[in-house]
Structure formats: structure tokens, C-alpha cells
Scaffold this motif. Structure first.
Motif, short mmCIF file in Angstrom:
data_model
loop_
_atom_site.label_atom_id
_atom_site.label_comp_id
_atom_site.label_asym_id
_atom_site.label_seq_id
_atom_site.Cartn_x
_atom_site.Cartn_y
_atom_site.Cartn_z
N SER A 1 0.82 -1.21 0.00
CA SER A 1 0.00 0.00 0.00
C SER A 1 0.86 1.26 0.00
CB SER A 1 -0.93 0.01 1.21
OG SER A 1 -1.83 -1.06 1.16
N ILE A 2 1.93 1.25 0.75
CA ILE A 2 2.81 2.42 0.81
C ILE A 2 3.49 2.64 -0.54
CG2 ILE A 2 4.93 3.32 1.86
CD1 ILE A 2 4.00 1.97 4.48
N ILE A 3 3.95 1.57 -1.16
CA ILE A 3 4.61 1.69 -2.46
C ILE A 3 3.64 2.20 -3.52
CG2 ILE A 3 5.62 0.34 -4.34
CD1 ILE A 3 6.94 -1.38 -2.12
N VAL A 4 2.41 1.70 -3.51
CA VAL A 4 1.40 2.16 -4.46
C VAL A 4 1.10 3.64 -4.23
CG1 VAL A 4 -1.03 1.94 -5.11
CG2 VAL A 4 0.38 -0.08 -4.89
N PHE A 5 0.99 4.05 -2.99
CA PHE A 5 0.72 5.46 -2.68
C PHE A 5 1.83 6.36 -3.21
CE2 PHE A 5 0.98 9.17 0.12
CZ PHE A 5 -0.30 9.67 -0.02
N ILE A 6 3.07 5.98 -2.96
CA ILE A 6 4.21 6.81 -3.39
C ILE A 6 4.26 6.90 -4.92
CG2 ILE A 6 6.73 6.89 -3.47
CD1 ILE A 6 6.67 5.75 -0.59
N PHE A 7 4.11 5.76 -5.60
CA PHE A 7 4.15 5.79 -7.06
C PHE A 7 2.97 6.55 -7.65
CE2 PHE A 7 7.14 2.09 -6.96
CZ PHE A 7 8.16 2.73 -7.62
N ALA A 8 1.79 6.43 -7.04
CA ALA A 8 0.63 7.15 -7.56
C ALA A 8 0.81 8.65 -7.41
CB ALA A 8 -0.63 6.69 -6.83
N ILE A 9 1.31 9.09 -6.28
CA ILE A 9 1.57 10.53 -6.08
C ILE A 9 2.59 11.02 -7.10
CG2 ILE A 9 2.73 12.17 -4.53
CD1 ILE A 9 -0.06 11.86 -3.70
N ARG A 10 3.63 10.24 -7.30
CA ARG A 10 4.69 10.64 -8.23
C ARG A 10 4.18 10.73 -9.67
NH1 ARG A 10 10.38 7.51 -9.11
NH2 ARG A 10 11.33 9.11 -10.38
N ILE A 11 3.44 9.73 -10.11
CA ILE A 11 2.92 9.73 -11.48
C ILE A 11 1.89 10.84 -11.68
CG2 ILE A 11 1.52 8.40 -13.11
CD1 ILE A 11 3.02 5.91 -12.09
N LEU A 12 1.01 11.02 -10.71
CA LEU A 12 0.03 12.09 -10.83
C LEU A 12 0.70 13.46 -10.83
CD1 LEU A 12 -2.81 10.77 -8.51
CD2 LEU A 12 -2.96 11.16 -10.96
N ASP A 13 1.76 13.62 -10.08
CA ASP A 13 2.47 14.89 -10.05
C ASP A 13 3.18 15.16 -11.37
OD1 ASP A 13 3.34 17.26 -8.79
OD2 ASP A 13 5.30 16.34 -8.41
N GLN A 14 3.78 14.12 -11.95
CA GLN A 14 4.49 14.30 -13.22
C GLN A 14 3.53 14.58 -14.37
OE1 GLN A 14 6.81 10.77 -13.78
NE2 GLN A 14 8.42 11.42 -12.35
N ASN A 15 2.42 13.88 -14.43
CA ASN A 15 1.53 13.99 -15.58
C ASN A 15 0.46 15.06 -15.43
OD1 ASN A 15 2.94 11.89 -16.74
ND2 ASN A 15 1.51 10.34 -16.05
N TYR A 16 -0.03 15.27 -14.22
CA TYR A 16 -1.16 16.17 -14.02
C TYR A 16 -0.88 17.19 -12.93
CZ TYR A 16 -3.38 12.38 -16.57
OH TYR A 16 -3.68 11.42 -17.50
N GLY A 17 0.36 17.59 -12.76
CA GLY A 17 0.74 18.49 -11.67
C GLY A 17 0.05 19.83 -11.71
N GLU A 18 -0.15 20.37 -12.91
CA GLU A 18 -0.77 21.70 -13.01
C GLU A 18 -2.29 21.63 -13.04
OE1 GLU A 18 1.22 20.66 -15.90
OE2 GLU A 18 3.00 21.04 -14.69
N ASP A 19 -2.83 20.49 -13.46
CA ASP A 19 -4.27 20.39 -13.66
C ASP A 19 -5.04 19.97 -12.40
OD1 ASP A 19 -3.74 20.98 -16.30
OD2 ASP A 19 -3.61 18.86 -16.88
N ILE A 20 -4.44 19.15 -11.56
CA ILE A 20 -5.13 18.62 -10.39
C ILE A 20 -4.46 19.15 -9.13
CG2 ILE A 20 -5.83 16.52 -9.19
CD1 ILE A 20 -5.61 15.03 -11.80
#
Length: 63
Positions: A11-30
Motif C-alpha cells: 500500500s505504501i509503495i502504491v501510494f508513493i508511485f501514484a503521487i509521483r505519477i500524478l504529479d508528473q503527468n497532471y501536476g498543473e491540472d489537479i
């Protein structure tokens, strides 16, 4: 108890990767609050899946 030793790190690994991917791809939009909610939901969902998929008590004699 053996299941939680596997579920919590997943769960911790999924959380970290999800935050990272969302920040890289949708950092300005979300906003960061929505990204955190999405990542937390993914972590909880993956934790539930892994909790039920990993066996709880394995007897070495039965293997």
C-alpha cells in the motif's frame, strides 16, 4: 498478522508511485488534495486486493 507484513508495504509503495505519477503527468491540472485522495484510494484498493490474494496461514506439511 502475516498478511499485514505484506499488505502495508504494498500500500505504501502504491501510494508513493501514484503521487509521483500524478504529479508528473497532471501536476498543473489537479490540486494536491485531489491527487492525495486518488493516491490514497489506490493504496487502499491495492491493499484490499493483496490482503485477499495472499494466503494467511500456510502449513509447511501441506506444500
Amino acid at each position: 498478522m502475516k498478511r499485514l507484513k505484506i499488505v502495508i508495504p504494498i500500500s505504501i509503495i502504491v501510494f508513493i508511485f501514484a503521487i509521483r505519477i500524478l504529479d508528473q503527468n497532471y501536476g498543473e491540472d489537479i490540486s494536491i488534495e485531489i491527487r492525495t485522495i486518488i493516491a490514497f484510494s489506490g493504496a487502499v484498493f491495492s491493499g484490499l486486493i493483496s490482503y485477499f490474494l495472499f494466503p494467511s496461514n500456510q502449513d509447511p506439511k501441506n506444500q
